[in-house]
Write an enzyme that holds these catalytic residues in place. Structure first.
Site, mmCIF file in Angstrom:
data_model
loop_
_atom_site.group_PDB
_atom_site.id
_atom_site.type_symbol
_atom_site.label_atom_id
_atom_site.label_comp_id
_atom_site.label_asym_id
_atom_site.label_seq_id
_atom_site.Cartn_x
_atom_site.Cartn_y
_atom_site.Cartn_z
ATOM 1 N N THR A 134 -7.698 6.917 -4.173
ATOM 2 C CA THR A 134 -7.388 6.592 -2.994
ATOM 3 C C THR A 134 -6.679 7.490 -1.836
ATOM 4 O O THR A 134 -6.307 7.096 -0.956
ATOM 5 C CB THR A 134 -6.329 5.478 -3.071
ATOM 6 O OG1 THR A 134 -5.325 5.990 -3.773
ATOM 7 C CG2 THR A 134 -6.882 4.467 -3.898
ATOM 8 N N GLU A 135 -6.969 8.748 -2.387
ATOM 9 C CA GLU A 135 -6.171 9.750 -1.652
ATOM 10 C C GLU A 135 -6.731 10.038 0.032
ATOM 11 O O GLU A 135 -5.856 10.100 0.818
ATOM 12 C CB GLU A 135 -6.554 11.217 -1.980
ATOM 13 C CG GLU A 135 -5.747 11.317 -3.369
ATOM 14 C CD GLU A 135 -6.511 11.003 -4.568
ATOM 15 O OE1 GLU A 135 -6.060 11.131 -5.664
ATOM 16 O OE2 GLU A 135 -7.451 10.303 -4.321
ATOM 17 N N VAL A 136 -7.738 9.645 0.380
ATOM 18 C CA VAL A 136 -8.529 9.598 1.558
ATOM 19 C C VAL A 136 -7.663 8.722 2.596
ATOM 20 O O VAL A 136 -7.680 8.797 3.885
ATOM 21 C CB VAL A 136 -10.116 9.329 1.511
ATOM 22 C CG1 VAL A 136 -10.462 7.905 1.402
ATOM 23 C CG2 VAL A 136 -10.602 9.782 2.998
ATOM 24 N N LYS A 137 -7.136 7.560 2.109
ATOM 25 C CA LYS A 137 -6.524 6.576 2.633
ATOM 26 C C LYS A 137 -5.106 7.111 3.200
ATOM 27 O O LYS A 137 -4.713 6.537 4.229
ATOM 28 C CB LYS A 137 -6.243 5.338 1.926
ATOM 29 C CG LYS A 137 -7.425 4.745 1.570
ATOM 30 C CD LYS A 137 -7.307 3.467 0.614
ATOM 31 C CE LYS A 137 -8.218 2.564 0.115
ATOM 32 N NZ LYS A 137 -7.906 1.482 -0.600
ATOM 33 N N LEU A 138 -4.729 8.150 2.698
ATOM 34 C CA LEU A 138 -3.573 8.842 3.205
ATOM 35 C C LEU A 138 -3.789 10.230 3.975
ATOM 36 O O LEU A 138 -2.853 10.923 4.366
ATOM 37 C CB LEU A 138 -2.541 9.417 2.051
ATOM 38 C CG LEU A 138 -2.131 8.355 0.981
ATOM 39 C CD1 LEU A 138 -1.554 8.943 -0.144
ATOM 40 C CD2 LEU A 138 -1.523 7.141 1.612
#
Length: 264
Positions: A134-138
């Protein structure tokens, strides 16, 4: 300082459980250091024939600890790079361990937790487990774990999951190759034991060489991985201190939507 791991050893099998159940076994600097040291010691110990990695409590690992993330959001680019290199060393140590490794995925695995699963030779998951990169959401990317995740699931699947940051279930994890087997929670231990029984029939040196063979034919070894890890650690450090990463981390820590969602 309390240990972040719970370990036991029997019949040549070292069982290592991430032991921060209160925060879903999220990574912080202490857990990374302890797990790296425990794996390195197991690698040197001729009496250890196999390593089982799992999590205590409801989750396998939720990825980065909130307090650790808060500290990294305030840190310099150089400090973030050094921090990321420590995580990279953990993943590299697990991936190239000379002993067979089994991931006992007892629950959710996100971010770095997916990296741990991908680094193990065999991965068996409870059927309720969920996964996410989920890193892209950060405003970030799964840089450090990317070589191992891509090796496990392939480029095509990685391109989708790295970009969407979507969560996926155990069935999907098995279909794309992240885990080898999914079982009901009450069968997880017996499935792991069955895998260990198969491993016990193999000769230790032959298993070590078989693992090296597979990795070498796939085009990787420890030296190549270390070179790539340095580049990936520099990438995530740059993104963490950049405007988008700072906005994403700040929004996440403040439980607010990031600015790119408000703008669409």
């Amino acid at each position: 300082m309390a240990s972040t791991l719970a370990m036991s050893r029997q019949d040549g099998v070292l069982r290592v459980a991430l032991d921060r159940a209160q925060v879903h076994n999220a990574f912080d600097d202490a857990l990374i250091a302890e797990l790296t040291a425990a794996l390195a010691e197991a690698d040197r110990d001729a009496a250890v024939r196999a390593v089982v990695l799992t999590g205590n409590g409801a989750s396998f690992s939720a990825g980065a600890d909130l307090n650790w993330m808060r500290g990294m959001a305030r840190a310099s680019e150089d400090e973030n790079r050094v921090d990321s290199e420590r995580l990279a060393l953990l993943m590299r140590t697990l991936n190239f361990l000379s002993k067979p490794t089994v991931a006992r995925v007892n629950g959710a695995a996100y971010g770095g937790g997916v990296g741990l699963v991908a680094c193990c030779d065999i991965a068996i998951a409870a059927d309720h487990a969920r996964f996410g990169l989920t890193e892209v959401k950060l405003g970030l990317v799964p840089a450090v774990i990317s070589p191992y995740v891509i090796a496990a699931i392939g480029l095509r699947q990685a391109r989708r999951l790295f970009l969407t940051g979507e969560l996926f279930d155990a069935g999907t994890a098995a279909r794309i190759g992240l885990v080898h087997e999914i079982v009901a929670p009450d069968r997880l231990d017996s499935a792991v034991d069955a895998a260990l029984a198969l491993l016990a029939k193999g000769a230790p040196l032959a298993q070590h060489e078989a693992k090296r063979l597979a990795l070498r034919v796939a085009g990787t070894d420890r030296d190549r991985a270390e070179y790539l890890d340095r580049d990936n650690a520099a990438l995530i450090a740059r993104l963490r201190v950049g405007a988008e990463g700072q906005a994403g981390l700040g929004a996440f820590l403040d439980k607010q939507p990031p600015p790119w969602i408000r703008e669409t």
